[in-house]
Design a protein around this motif. Structure first.
Motif, PDB file in Angstrom:
ATOM      1  N   SER A  90      55.914  33.095  35.522  1.00 37.74           N
ATOM      2  CA  SER A  90      57.359  33.058  35.683  1.00 37.74           C
ATOM      3  C   SER A  90      57.861  31.641  35.920  1.00 37.74           C
ATOM      4  N   ASP A  91      59.171  31.477  35.713  1.00 40.76           N
ATOM      5  CA  ASP A  91      59.819  30.214  36.053  1.00 40.76           C
ATOM      6  C   ASP A  91      59.817  29.958  37.556  1.00 40.76           C
ATOM      7  N   ASP A  92      59.449  30.950  38.353  1.00 42.11           N
ATOM      8  CA  ASP A  92      59.325  30.727  39.791  1.00 42.11           C
ATOM      9  C   ASP A  92      58.013  30.018  40.157  1.00 42.11           C
ATOM     10  N   LYS A  93      57.297  29.570  39.112  1.00 43.17           N
ATOM     11  CA  LYS A  93      56.052  28.801  39.224  1.00 43.17           C
ATOM     12  C   LYS A  93      54.897  29.614  39.813  1.00 43.17           C
ATOM     13  N   THR A  94      54.904  30.926  39.573  1.00 40.39           N
ATOM     14  CA  THR A  94      53.805  31.754  40.049  1.00 40.39           C
ATOM     15  C   THR A  94      53.121  32.486  38.903  1.00 40.39           C
ATOM     16  N   VAL A  95      51.844  32.750  39.120  1.00 42.31           N
ATOM     17  CA  VAL A  95      51.048  33.647  38.294  1.00 42.31           C
ATOM     18  C   VAL A  95      50.762  34.835  39.201  1.00 42.31           C
ATOM     19  N   ARG A  96      51.097  36.021  38.740  1.00 45.90           N
ATOM     20  CA  ARG A  96      50.906  37.211  39.574  1.00 45.90           C
ATOM     21  C   ARG A  96      50.052  38.237  38.837  1.00 45.90           C
ATOM     22  N   ILE A  97      49.222  38.923  39.615  1.00 44.74           N
ATOM     23  CA  ILE A  97      48.401  40.013  39.091  1.00 44.74           C
ATOM     24  C   ILE A  97      48.903  41.294  39.740  1.00 44.74           C
ATOM     25  N   TRP A  98      49.138  42.301  38.894  1.00 42.21           N
ATOM     26  CA  TRP A  98      49.721  43.559  39.326  1.00 42.21           C
ATOM     27  C   TRP A  98      48.778  44.714  39.048  1.00 42.21           C
ATOM     28  N   ASP A  99      48.783  45.702  39.915  1.00 45.84           N
ATOM     29  CA  ASP A  99      48.079  46.956  39.656  1.00 45.84           C
ATOM     30  C   ASP A  99      49.015  47.860  38.865  1.00 45.84           C
ATOM     31  N   ILE A 100      48.591  48.291  37.700  1.00 48.85           N
ATOM     32  CA  ILE A 100      49.450  49.083  36.820  1.00 48.85           C
ATOM     33  C   ILE A 100      49.784  50.449  37.411  1.00 48.85           C
ATOM     34  N   ASN A 101      48.893  51.011  38.201  1.00 53.40           N
ATOM     35  CA  ASN A 101      49.123  52.351  38.750  1.00 53.40           C
ATOM     36  C   ASN A 101      50.102  52.350  39.915  1.00 53.40           C
ATOM     37  N   SER A 102      49.943  51.398  40.822  1.00 51.24           N
ATOM     38  CA  SER A 102      50.779  51.376  42.030  1.00 51.24           C
ATOM     39  C   SER A 102      52.005  50.473  41.904  1.00 51.24           C
ATOM     40  N   THR A 103      52.055  49.612  40.887  1.00 48.75           N
ATOM     41  CA  THR A 103      53.077  48.572  40.679  1.00 48.75           C
ATOM     42  C   THR A 103      53.042  47.503  41.772  1.00 48.75           C
ATOM     43  N   LYS A 104      52.003  47.478  42.567  1.00 51.37           N
ATOM     44  CA  LYS A 104      51.890  46.503  43.657  1.00 51.37           C
ATOM     45  C   LYS A 104      51.309  45.195  43.136  1.00 51.37           C
ATOM     46  N   GLU A 105      51.834  44.099  43.669  1.00 54.01           N
ATOM     47  CA  GLU A 105      51.271  42.784  43.391  1.00 54.01           C
ATOM     48  C   GLU A 105      49.978  42.668  44.195  1.00 54.01           C
ATOM     49  N   ILE A 106      48.872  42.336  43.522  1.00 54.94           N
ATOM     50  CA  ILE A 106      47.598  42.257  44.234  1.00 54.94           C
ATOM     51  C   ILE A 106      47.101  40.830  44.422  1.00 54.94           C
ATOM     52  N   ASN A 107      47.730  39.883  43.701  1.00 53.66           N
ATOM     53  CA  ASN A 107      47.371  38.480  43.891  1.00 53.66           C
ATOM     54  C   ASN A 107      48.494  37.600  43.352  1.00 53.66           C
ATOM     55  N   LYS A 108      48.665  36.436  43.974  1.00 56.10           N
ATOM     56  CA  LYS A 108      49.690  35.493  43.538  1.00 56.10           C
ATOM     57  C   LYS A 108      49.149  34.084  43.670  1.00 56.10           C
ATOM     58  N   LEU A 109      49.337  33.303  42.614  1.00 58.14           N
ATOM     59  CA  LEU A 109      48.931  31.903  42.593  1.00 58.14           C
ATOM     60  C   LEU A 109      50.170  31.065  42.326  1.00 58.14           C
ATOM     61  N   THR A 110      50.464  30.108  43.209  1.00 60.40           N
ATOM     62  CA  THR A 110      51.618  29.237  43.025  1.00 60.40           C
ATOM     63  C   THR A 110      51.176  27.957  42.321  1.00 60.40           C
ATOM     64  N   MET A 111      51.890  27.606  41.267  1.00 63.96           N
ATOM     65  CA  MET A 111      51.570  26.438  40.452  1.00 63.96           C
ATOM     66  C   MET A 111      52.530  25.287  40.780  1.00 63.96           C
ATOM     67  N   GLU A 112      52.196  24.085  40.334  1.00 65.08           N
ATOM     68  CA  GLU A 112      53.074  22.930  40.536  1.00 65.08           C
ATOM     69  C   GLU A 112      54.225  22.915  39.534  1.00 65.08           C
ATOM     70  N   ASP A 113      53.999  23.457  38.344  1.00 65.27           N
ATOM     71  CA  ASP A 113      55.007  23.476  37.289  1.00 65.27           C
ATOM     72  C   ASP A 113      55.118  24.874  36.710  1.00 65.27           C
ATOM     73  N   LYS A 114      56.178  25.083  35.943  1.00 68.82           N
ATOM     74  CA  LYS A 114      56.369  26.345  35.231  1.00 68.82           C
ATOM     75  C   LYS A 114      55.343  26.488  34.131  1.00 68.82           C
ATOM     76  N   LEU A 115      54.913  27.699  33.886  1.00 65.83           N
ATOM     77  CA  LEU A 115      54.045  28.011  32.754  1.00 65.83           C
ATOM     78  C   LEU A 115      54.861  28.795  31.748  1.00 65.83           C
ATOM     79  N   LEU A 116      54.564  28.607  30.477  1.00 72.55           N
ATOM     80  CA  LEU A 116      55.351  29.257  29.440  1.00 72.55           C
ATOM     81  C   LEU A 116      54.650  30.441  28.788  1.00 72.55           C
ATOM     82  N   SER A 117      53.310  30.412  28.733  1.00 72.67           N
ATOM     83  CA  SER A 117      52.606  31.529  28.099  1.00 72.67           C
ATOM     84  C   SER A 117      51.250  31.725  28.749  1.00 72.67           C
TER      85      SER A 117
END
Length: 120
Positions: A90-117
């Protein structure tokens, strides 16, 4: 005001070697930024400028789940059918991993810059 978008999908099933022509309606107020098909040939994951990720059932033309956590536009996402996980950036500079069944975020990594893909 509820906006209705019409999407005509041409889905090629490698498992069955056929093209499925589906008409699909999405009710949304936020512009989509990315969309991917799940391997079950029944679902689409889509990301939006409002920071949400939505899981749609294309056969029933319905919203299944909403994943909330990003605070800015979601630029890209991938789905691991094997692990039942979604990875989003996301433009919020995070990479997030989600559990598809619960919709819960299970991990978050904050980056220094935005990622596009992202890809796995």
């Amino acid at each position: 005001m509820n906006l209705k978008y019409f999407i005509s999908l041409f889905i090629f099933s490698f498992a069955f070697s056929q093209i499925v022509d589906k008409d699909f309606y999405i009710d949304t107020r936020s512009s989509a930024t990315d969309a991917i098909f799940c391997l079950d040939n029944k679902s689409i994951l889509s990301s939006y400028k409002d920071g949400k990720i939505r899981l749609w059932n294309i056969r029933k033309n319905s919203l299944i789940k909403i994943f909330k956590g990003h605070t800015d536009r979601v630029n890209s996402l991938v789905f691991s059918d094997y692990l039942n996980k979604i990875i989003s950036i996301s433009d919020d500079k995070t990479v997030r991993i989600w559990d598809i069944n619960s919709t819960k975020e299970i991990n978050k990594l904050t980056m220094e810059d935005k990622l596009l893909s992202i890809d796995i």
